[in-house]
Design a protein around this motif. Structure first.
Motif, mmCIF file in Angstrom:
data_model
loop_
_atom_site.group_PDB
_atom_site.id
_atom_site.type_symbol
_atom_site.label_atom_id
_atom_site.label_comp_id
_atom_site.label_asym_id
_atom_site.label_seq_id
_atom_site.Cartn_x
_atom_site.Cartn_y
_atom_site.Cartn_z
ATOM 1 N N ALA A 173 0.905 -1.203 -0.017
ATOM 2 C CA ALA A 173 0.158 -0.050 0.162
ATOM 3 C C ALA A 173 0.758 1.508 0.136
ATOM 4 O O ALA A 173 0.586 2.381 -0.601
ATOM 5 N N PHE A 174 2.059 1.153 0.795
ATOM 6 C CA PHE A 174 3.013 2.381 0.688
ATOM 7 C C PHE A 174 3.478 2.561 -0.618
ATOM 8 O O PHE A 174 3.586 3.813 -0.998
ATOM 9 N N ASP A 175 4.292 1.680 -1.137
ATOM 10 C CA ASP A 175 4.837 1.875 -2.433
ATOM 11 C C ASP A 175 3.865 2.157 -3.259
ATOM 12 O O ASP A 175 4.195 3.251 -4.166
ATOM 13 N N TRP A 176 2.935 1.539 -3.536
ATOM 14 C CA TRP A 176 1.774 1.992 -4.416
ATOM 15 C C TRP A 176 1.329 3.445 -4.385
ATOM 16 O O TRP A 176 1.130 4.159 -5.434
ATOM 17 N N ARG A 177 1.097 3.787 -3.217
ATOM 18 C CA ARG A 177 0.458 5.133 -2.960
ATOM 19 C C ARG A 177 1.489 6.254 -3.344
ATOM 20 O O ARG A 177 1.259 7.213 -3.807
ATOM 21 N N MET A 178 2.860 5.913 -2.968
ATOM 22 C CA MET A 178 3.813 7.083 -3.174
ATOM 23 C C MET A 178 3.934 7.007 -4.553
ATOM 24 O O MET A 178 4.053 8.166 -5.343
ATOM 25 N N LEU A 179 3.936 5.920 -5.443
ATOM 26 C CA LEU A 179 4.137 6.170 -7.101
ATOM 27 C C LEU A 179 2.976 6.760 -7.518
ATOM 28 O O LEU A 179 3.136 7.572 -8.549
ATOM 29 N N ALA A 180 1.591 6.328 -7.122
ATOM 30 C CA ALA A 180 0.383 6.686 -7.644
ATOM 31 C C ALA A 180 0.400 8.163 -7.318
ATOM 32 O O ALA A 180 -0.101 9.104 -8.118
ATOM 33 N N GLY A 181 0.848 8.881 -6.192
ATOM 34 C CA GLY A 181 0.916 10.092 -5.759
ATOM 35 C C GLY A 181 1.838 10.761 -6.779
ATOM 36 O O GLY A 181 1.295 12.049 -7.015
ATOM 37 N N GLU A 182 2.951 10.507 -7.018
ATOM 38 C CA GLU A 182 3.685 11.195 -8.137
ATOM 39 C C GLU A 182 3.375 11.219 -9.323
ATOM 40 O O GLU A 182 3.371 12.290 -10.180
ATOM 41 N N ALA A 183 2.470 10.194 -9.720
ATOM 42 C CA ALA A 183 1.982 10.163 -11.267
ATOM 43 C C ALA A 183 0.573 11.240 -11.120
ATOM 44 O O ALA A 183 0.864 11.889 -12.022
ATOM 45 N N LEU A 184 -0.060 11.148 -9.863
ATOM 46 C CA LEU A 184 -1.287 12.263 -10.084
ATOM 47 C C LEU A 184 -0.481 13.363 -9.947
ATOM 48 O O LEU A 184 -1.205 14.551 -10.596
ATOM 49 N N ARG A 185 0.416 13.700 -9.456
ATOM 50 C CA ARG A 185 1.033 15.204 -9.119
ATOM 51 C C ARG A 185 1.227 15.907 -10.434
ATOM 52 O O ARG A 185 1.266 16.907 -11.001
ATOM 53 N N ILE A 186 1.581 14.999 -11.721
ATOM 54 C CA ILE A 186 1.745 15.223 -12.968
ATOM 55 C C ILE A 186 0.610 15.155 -13.922
ATOM 56 O O ILE A 186 0.899 15.214 -15.270
ATOM 57 N N GLY A 187 -0.583 14.650 -13.479
ATOM 58 C CA GLY A 187 -1.673 14.409 -14.208
ATOM 59 C C GLY A 187 -1.734 13.009 -14.822
ATOM 60 O O GLY A 187 -2.328 12.903 -15.934
ATOM 61 N N ALA A 188 -0.992 12.125 -14.321
ATOM 62 C CA ALA A 188 -0.971 10.833 -14.865
ATOM 63 C C ALA A 188 -1.528 9.841 -14.023
ATOM 64 O O ALA A 188 -1.825 9.957 -12.822
ATOM 65 N N THR A 189 -1.803 8.758 -14.448
ATOM 66 C CA THR A 189 -2.510 7.581 -13.699
ATOM 67 C C THR A 189 -1.766 6.177 -14.149
ATOM 68 O O THR A 189 -1.530 6.037 -15.489
ATOM 69 N N ASP A 197 1.166 -24.044 -0.468
ATOM 70 C CA ASP A 197 1.272 -25.537 0.212
ATOM 71 C C ASP A 197 0.173 -25.423 1.449
ATOM 72 O O ASP A 197 -0.114 -26.461 1.886
ATOM 73 N N GLN A 198 -0.141 -24.177 1.787
ATOM 74 C CA GLN A 198 -1.179 -23.996 2.872
ATOM 75 C C GLN A 198 -2.554 -23.607 2.471
ATOM 76 O O GLN A 198 -3.372 -23.509 3.207
ATOM 77 N N HIS A 199 -2.661 -23.896 1.125
ATOM 78 C CA HIS A 199 -3.851 -23.517 0.309
ATOM 79 C C HIS A 199 -4.383 -22.280 0.989
ATOM 80 O O HIS A 199 -5.668 -21.911 1.348
ATOM 81 N N LEU A 200 -3.653 -21.328 0.972
ATOM 82 C CA LEU A 200 -4.001 -19.917 1.455
ATOM 83 C C LEU A 200 -4.397 -19.000 0.192
ATOM 84 O O LEU A 200 -3.788 -19.322 -0.942
ATOM 85 N N GLU A 201 -5.281 -18.184 0.190
ATOM 86 C CA GLU A 201 -5.616 -17.260 -0.919
ATOM 87 C C GLU A 201 -4.671 -16.106 -0.801
ATOM 88 O O GLU A 201 -4.330 -15.592 0.148
ATOM 89 N N LEU A 202 -4.423 -15.509 -1.773
ATOM 90 C CA LEU A 202 -3.485 -14.410 -2.035
ATOM 91 C C LEU A 202 -4.338 -13.063 -1.735
ATOM 92 O O LEU A 202 -5.413 -13.007 -2.274
ATOM 93 N N PRO A 203 -3.794 -12.194 -0.827
ATOM 94 C CA PRO A 203 -4.272 -10.895 -0.634
ATOM 95 C C PRO A 203 -3.960 -10.041 -1.714
ATOM 96 O O PRO A 203 -3.538 -8.918 -1.380
ATOM 97 N N LEU A 204 -4.724 -10.260 -2.651
ATOM 98 C CA LEU A 204 -4.813 -9.226 -3.847
ATOM 99 C C LEU A 204 -5.733 -8.120 -3.551
ATOM 100 O O LEU A 204 -6.638 -8.377 -3.121
ATOM 101 N N THR A 205 -5.011 -6.830 -3.949
ATOM 102 C CA THR A 205 -5.775 -5.723 -3.481
ATOM 103 C C THR A 205 -6.153 -4.894 -4.709
ATOM 104 O O THR A 205 -5.225 -4.644 -5.473
ATOM 105 N N ARG A 206 -7.509 -4.552 -5.155
ATOM 106 C CA ARG A 206 -7.368 -3.376 -6.247
ATOM 107 C C ARG A 206 -7.013 -2.397 -5.930
ATOM 108 O O ARG A 206 -7.334 -1.856 -4.696
ATOM 109 N N CYS A 207 -6.200 -1.557 -6.703
ATOM 110 C CA CYS A 207 -5.690 -0.372 -6.497
ATOM 111 C C CYS A 207 -6.638 0.976 -7.089
ATOM 112 O O CYS A 207 -7.230 0.849 -7.979
#
Length: 209
Positions: A105-121, A183-193
């Protein structure tokens, strides 16, 4: 998402899309106030095989913040490109991939924040947090920091808080973490950005998983 072979409920189904393992160093913790100083991206196939490495320092146009942590002084950053100068390259690297980071969440938000600062997504629809996933593996570790996981699995870490080294370490850990989850049959914690802006949520174009 679907698996090629039917799996029990909760099985750690891996996305068919490849991964982009990301690490950033920043001036602080706020995506609205602070800036990204360095970015490293390691592209891997869906099975974790490394395909490409890319990294750059960035000129944030401001004080670099906690130099004692990341070691990125004004002198070292001088002459580096701005985020605007590399956004097309970053976009091409991330497109069509699941973004992976330790505290994603941190890395994504920092990168997304930089992009939004210049009008990009940025074209990221899904992210996978290895810190969250590691917390579900029952590893019995007192800490789930990247260094602790690296020591647990015997992956060498040379320069903590160096974006390229941290991304390389996480890329080496990723297939091990995914296999343990499977191996533990766990679901991946994928989060939509998504990124909040002007009272609404800005999301990149959706793509099929």
């Amino acid at each position: 998402m679907s698996a090629e072979v039917p799996a029990p409920p909760g099985f750690a189904v891996r996305p068919r899309r490849p991964y982009a393992v990301v690490d950033v160093e920043t001036t602080g913790l706020s995506p609205t106030r602070d800036r990204v100083l360095s970015i490293a991206v390691v592209l891997t196939a869906a099975d974790g095989t490394v395909e490409h490495r890319w990294s750059t320092l960035l000129d944030p146009g401001c004080d670099p913040g906690p130099v004692h942590i990341h070691g990125l002084t004004r002198q070292r950053l001088a002459g580096s490109p701005t985020f605007a100068a590399v956004v097309d390259e970053v976009t091409a690297l991330l497109a069509g991939r699941v973004l992976v980071a330790h505290n994603a969440a941190f890395d994504w938000r920092m990168l997304a924040g930089e992009a939004l600062r210049i009008g990009a997504t940025l074209p990221v629809e899904w992210r996978l947090c290895t810190l969250t996933l590691a917390s579900r593996l029952g590893l019995g570790l007192a800490s789930l920091r990247l260094a602790s996981l690296a020591a647990y699995w015997g992956v060498a870490q040379r320069r903590a808080h160096d974006a390229q080294d941290d991304a390389d370490v996480l890329a080496a850990l990723l297939p091990l973490i995914l296999q343990r989850a499977a191996d533990q049959h766990l679901e991946l914690p994928l989060t939509r950005c998504g990124v909040d802006r002007d009272g609404g949520t800005v999301r990149p174009p959706r793509a099929r998983m």
